[in-house]
Design a protein around this motif. Structure first.
Motif, PDB file in Angstrom:
ATOM      1  N   PHE A 118       2.925  16.254  -2.534  1.00 22.23           N
ATOM      2  CA  PHE A 118       2.685  15.006  -1.641  1.00 22.23           C
ATOM      3  C   PHE A 118       2.152  13.705  -1.939  1.00 22.23           C
ATOM      4  N   SER A 171       0.062   4.293   2.536  1.00 25.07           N
ATOM      5  CA  SER A 171       0.580   4.379   3.761  1.00 25.07           C
ATOM      6  C   SER A 171       2.040   3.969   4.136  1.00 25.07           C
ATOM      7  N   ALA A 172       2.704   3.379   2.998  1.00 25.55           N
ATOM      8  CA  ALA A 172       4.114   3.471   2.780  1.00 25.55           C
ATOM      9  C   ALA A 172       4.977   4.316   2.648  1.00 25.55           C
ATOM     10  N   MET A 173       4.331   5.497   2.258  1.00 23.87           N
ATOM     11  CA  MET A 173       5.134   6.833   2.015  1.00 23.87           C
ATOM     12  C   MET A 173       4.687   7.996   3.364  1.00 23.87           C
ATOM     13  N   HIS A 174       5.549   8.802   3.699  1.00 25.69           N
ATOM     14  CA  HIS A 174       5.266   9.510   4.798  1.00 25.69           C
ATOM     15  C   HIS A 174       4.314  10.542   4.290  1.00 25.69           C
ATOM     16  N   PRO A 175       3.409  10.960   4.969  1.00 26.33           N
ATOM     17  CA  PRO A 175       2.498  11.787   4.661  1.00 26.33           C
ATOM     18  C   PRO A 175       2.771  13.243   4.524  1.00 26.33           C
ATOM     19  N   PHE A 176       3.921  13.465   5.154  1.00 23.01           N
ATOM     20  CA  PHE A 176       4.361  14.912   5.813  1.00 23.01           C
ATOM     21  C   PHE A 176       5.231  15.313   4.471  1.00 23.01           C
ATOM     22  N   HIS A 177       6.071  14.488   3.828  1.00 24.85           N
ATOM     23  CA  HIS A 177       7.082  14.975   3.087  1.00 24.85           C
ATOM     24  C   HIS A 177       6.859  14.843   1.476  1.00 24.85           C
ATOM     25  N   ASP A 193       0.810  -1.234   0.000  1.00 24.37           N
ATOM     26  CA  ASP A 193       0.016  -0.009   0.008  1.00 24.37           C
ATOM     27  C   ASP A 193       0.760   1.344  -0.010  1.00 24.37           C
ATOM     28  N   HIS A 198      -0.415  12.128  -0.867  1.00 25.70           N
ATOM     29  CA  HIS A 198      -1.867  12.265  -1.145  1.00 25.70           C
ATOM     30  C   HIS A 198      -2.513  12.623  -2.404  1.00 25.70           C
ATOM     31  N   MET A 200      11.405   5.241  -5.738  1.00 26.83           N
ATOM     32  CA  MET A 200      12.282   5.385  -4.470  1.00 26.83           C
ATOM     33  C   MET A 200      13.174   4.025  -4.130  1.00 26.83           C
ATOM     34  N   MET A 223       6.907   4.964  -5.515  1.00 25.92           N
ATOM     35  CA  MET A 223       7.346   3.887  -4.643  1.00 25.92           C
ATOM     36  C   MET A 223       8.431   3.013  -5.325  1.00 25.92           C
ATOM     37  N   GLN A 228      11.269  12.350  -0.593  1.00 27.53           N
ATOM     38  CA  GLN A 228      11.223  11.051  -0.034  1.00 27.53           C
ATOM     39  C   GLN A 228      12.264  10.154  -0.996  1.00 27.53           C
ATOM     40  N   ILE A 229      12.239  10.483  -2.342  1.00 26.78           N
ATOM     41  CA  ILE A 229      13.102   9.566  -3.234  1.00 26.78           C
ATOM     42  C   ILE A 229      14.458  10.299  -3.100  1.00 26.78           C
ATOM     43  N   GLU A 234      15.992  11.447  -0.418  1.00 28.88           N
ATOM     44  CA  GLU A 234      16.202  10.947   0.968  1.00 28.88           C
ATOM     45  C   GLU A 234      16.939   9.607   0.769  1.00 28.88           C
TER      46      GLU A 234
END
Lengths: 339, 333
Positions: free
Chosen positions: A156, A106-112, A103, A158, A172, A169, A117-118, A120
């Motif tokens: 983001f 939920s596997a990605m941080h909602p705030f970044h 999923d 969402h 990433m 994903m 994220q990639i 990082e």
């Protein structure tokens, strides 16, 4: 494309995972074996609770520093991941071995932001500036087929659709060009049409990068489509493995046969689904014999009730490229030898 | 964002109007009789009547309210006819007890309350977040159990108990700290930072014992929830170090509820820490509020109520705005 060593990229030998709980030890994986060559794809198939996700977590070393008891060998390029310290494993995670999850929301941080994220994931293993890493992330987003990647990198999770999120994903996971990618049910949460796109994308990227893929799924259709090899899991064991062609054409283990028979096909006009009767064994109290014996319609073919008293092992030798963990195999081989 | 702030600003004004009206009404129909209090020992009905006129209490209820409210926007005159005095903007009236401008009384009280609030907030936030996070990371281990145990004790200690115990131990028995003096109101004053720090240390600790305990609990449970999230597993799968995981991924999401709580508590505390100020005899807003209510000092009570309400409402708006900054999903909504 890759070096031609005899050594397979990944070899799992006799992997056991048990979780201590209040109800006793839960034996989630009970002697899992698997080999995977560079650049190839192996599918791990099984129903819920068959240990396929736990196997993939053990592969990533995610069970280190938890209460899980992991024994056996996980050889990646000849190094046993299971005996690596958490610190050494950390250096491998994301760089040599990466993972995508079921999923992506939920596997990605909602705030970044997705790009951050990639980036990082890239910066963990590459000493580059934030700016350079962002450029890599944007490039990666483009490679996984996200339109207008520069703008979307700032969005983001969402704000992405399900399919786009899974693409992100994948970006990433692949940004450090790992040798092994573990995909844990990567298409289960997606629409069927999007599923096909994601699988195609994985295939393309694999061609490009030569990454080997462990595809964990319960979907035999997906396996047939993208995998070179299959390992069928039941009760935490690999009960049968082989090339996709052989396994689908000539399933040897009664469980695999049942699994294939239970698949609905468009041809069966109004025919009822044929589920395998019974339930998987309790993982806290494993039976002494074959783990599938209680549900197996073929136990009468094996004399002396061996199915219930002795756990079958994989045969080595001639049968090694398509072994099945069933006493009937042992008998057949013995007969052949007698002849 | 601008639409959001405008909406909230309008709501704030409406809410303050309602609160002022309710307070005024409660006071008016309550048992307090400021006129009787003002006219002293030998009181005759005539003198009471005079006092009522001087305090403006002879007018109808609504007109009293409107007069009061108009004073908030521009100055007005207060007092009996012939002995009027000017009350400058923003006029909250004059204290029934001392005939002093209420605004001036508040201006004097606020630095004390601020001094108490600032230190206590810093102290309990640092302690609460640090130990709460630590407990979450050491879940079910000895560290966790000790911290949770300490928090349970802290949360059940009322401020009067902690406050008096602190005074007993550190001031009376050990004599290592001074008793709180009213001379120090700022770290930049003649007493310097050290003097200010030592002067308010005990009130801070008294407040922080209770609040830290609550913050530990909230931080711990929120961090535990966050550490179990899928995105934490992803962070680990990327190869992040434990520290980077906890700070960049865990704390970012796990401390959001703490931010909310902190905002509201700051708002609450700026309206006066009633118990703490009483126990340590700090003449701040809370201390003044108790005196005003006891004496039936309507203008002062009204002003403090409005001030406290104002702080809480502003804190709410700030929390919402901060939330939008922290969580991009809120921004969209």
């Amino acid at each position: 494309m890759t070096t031609t060593t005899d050594q397979p990229l990944l070899r799992i030998r006799d992997l056991h995972v048990a979780f201590p709980t209040d109800d006793g030890l839960v034996h989630a994986v009970n002697g899992m074996d698997l080999t995977l060559a560079r650049g190839e794809t192996v599918g791990i198939v099984g129903e819920s609770g068959s240990g396929k996700t736990v196997t993939s977590q053990a592969l990533m070393g995610l069970l280190k520093e938890t209460r899980a008891q992991v024994t056996g060998e996980i050889l990646l390029d000849g190094t046993d991941l299971n005996s690596l310290s958490e610190d050494r494993m950390r250096a491998w995670r994301g760089k040599k071995i990466a993972m995508i999850f079921q999923d992506p929301l939920s596997a990605m941080h909602p705030f970044h932001s997705v790009g951050a994220q990639i980036a990082e994931a890239y910066r963990v293993h590459n000493k580059v500036s934030r700016k350079a890493a962002t450029a890599v992330a944007v490039d990666m987003l483009g490679r996984v087929g996200i339109p207008d990647p520069k703008r979307r990198a700032a969005a983001f999770p969402h704000e992405f659709s399900g399919g786009m999120r899974q693409r992100a994903m994948i970006a990433m996971a692949l940004v450090c060009e790992p040798e092994l990618l573990i995909a844990d049910e990567p298409t289960t949460a997606l629409d069927v049409t999007v599923q096909a796109q994601i699988l195609d994308l994985l295939g393309e990227l694999q061609q490009e990068t030569g990454t080997a893929v462990v595809l964990v799924t319960h979907d035999l259709g997906v396996v047939a489509e993208v995998c070179h090899h299959v390992a069928v899991m039941y009760g935490g064991q690999c009960v049968e493995r082989g090339s996709v062609r052989e396994l689908f054409r000539d399933p040897r283990h009664p469980y695999t046969q049942g699994l294939l028979a239970s698949m609905p096909t468009l041809g069966d006009d109004g025919e009822r689904l044929r589920p395998i009767p019974g339930f998987p064994p309790s993982l806290t109290a494993l039976p002494a014999g074959c783990l599938f014996a209680d549900r197996c319609p073929q136990t009468h073919r094996v004399p002396d009730g061996r199915c219930h008293s002795e756990r079958p092992a994989f045969l080595t030798g001639d049968a090694a490229d398509h072994p099945s963990r069933c006493h009937q195999e042992t008998l057949a081989t013995a007969e052949e030898a007698a002849r | 964002m601008i639409a959001f702030l405008t909406r909230r600003l309008v709501a704030t004004v409406v809410l303050l109007a309602v609160i002022s009206f309710v307070t005024f009404t409660l006071f008016h129909f309550g048992p307090a009789d400021p006129a009787a209090a003002a006219c002293g020992q030998e009181c005759t009905p005539e003198r009471i009547a005079e006092a009522r006129v001087a305090l403006g209490m002879d007018k109808p209820f609504l007109s009293q309210y409107l007069t009061y409210m108009s004073g908030l926007f521009h100055g007005r005159t207060v007092g009996a006819p012939g002995a009027e005095s000017l009350c400058q903007w923003p006029c909250f009236g004059k204290s029934f007890q001392t005939n002093e401008d209420v605004a001036a009384v508040l201006e004097r009280a606020l630095p004390y309350t601020l001094s108490v609030a600032v230190g206590a907030i810093v102290l309990w936030t640092v302690v609460g977040v640090t130990f709460g996070t630590l407990a979450a990371l050491r879940r079910n281990k000895l560290t966790d159990k000790l911290i949770v145990g300490a928090a349970s004790v802290g949360v059940s200690l009322p401020i009067p108990v902690t406050g008096l115990l602190l005074l007993l131990v550190f001031v009376s028995t050990l004599d290592v700290l001074p008793f709180t003096t009213n001379a120090i109101t700022s770290p930049f004053g003649p007493a310097g930072f050290d003097g200010w720090f030592l002067n308010y240390l005990l009130p801070w600790v008294a407040l922080a014992v209770l609040f830290s305990a609550q913050y530990i609990r909230v931080t711990r449970s929120s961090m535990l929830e966050t550490l179990g999230e899928d995105f934490m597993r992803t962070a680990r799968a990327k190869g992040l170090s434990k520290a980077a995981m906890v700070v960049r991924h865990g704390a970012r999401a796990g401390l959001t509820p703490v931010v909310t709580m902190l905002g509201l508590d700051i708002g609450l505390l700026l309206g006066g820490a009633v118990l703490t100020e009483q126990i340590f005899s700090v003449p701040g807003v809370g201390f003044t509020a108790v005196r005003a209510a006891q004496a039936g000092d309507l203008p002062l009570t009204m002003a403090i109520t409005l001030l406290a309400a104002f702080f809480i409402i502003v804190a709410n708006v700030v929390v919402d705005a901060v939330y939008a900054v922290i969580d991009p999903r809120v921004r969209a909504a």
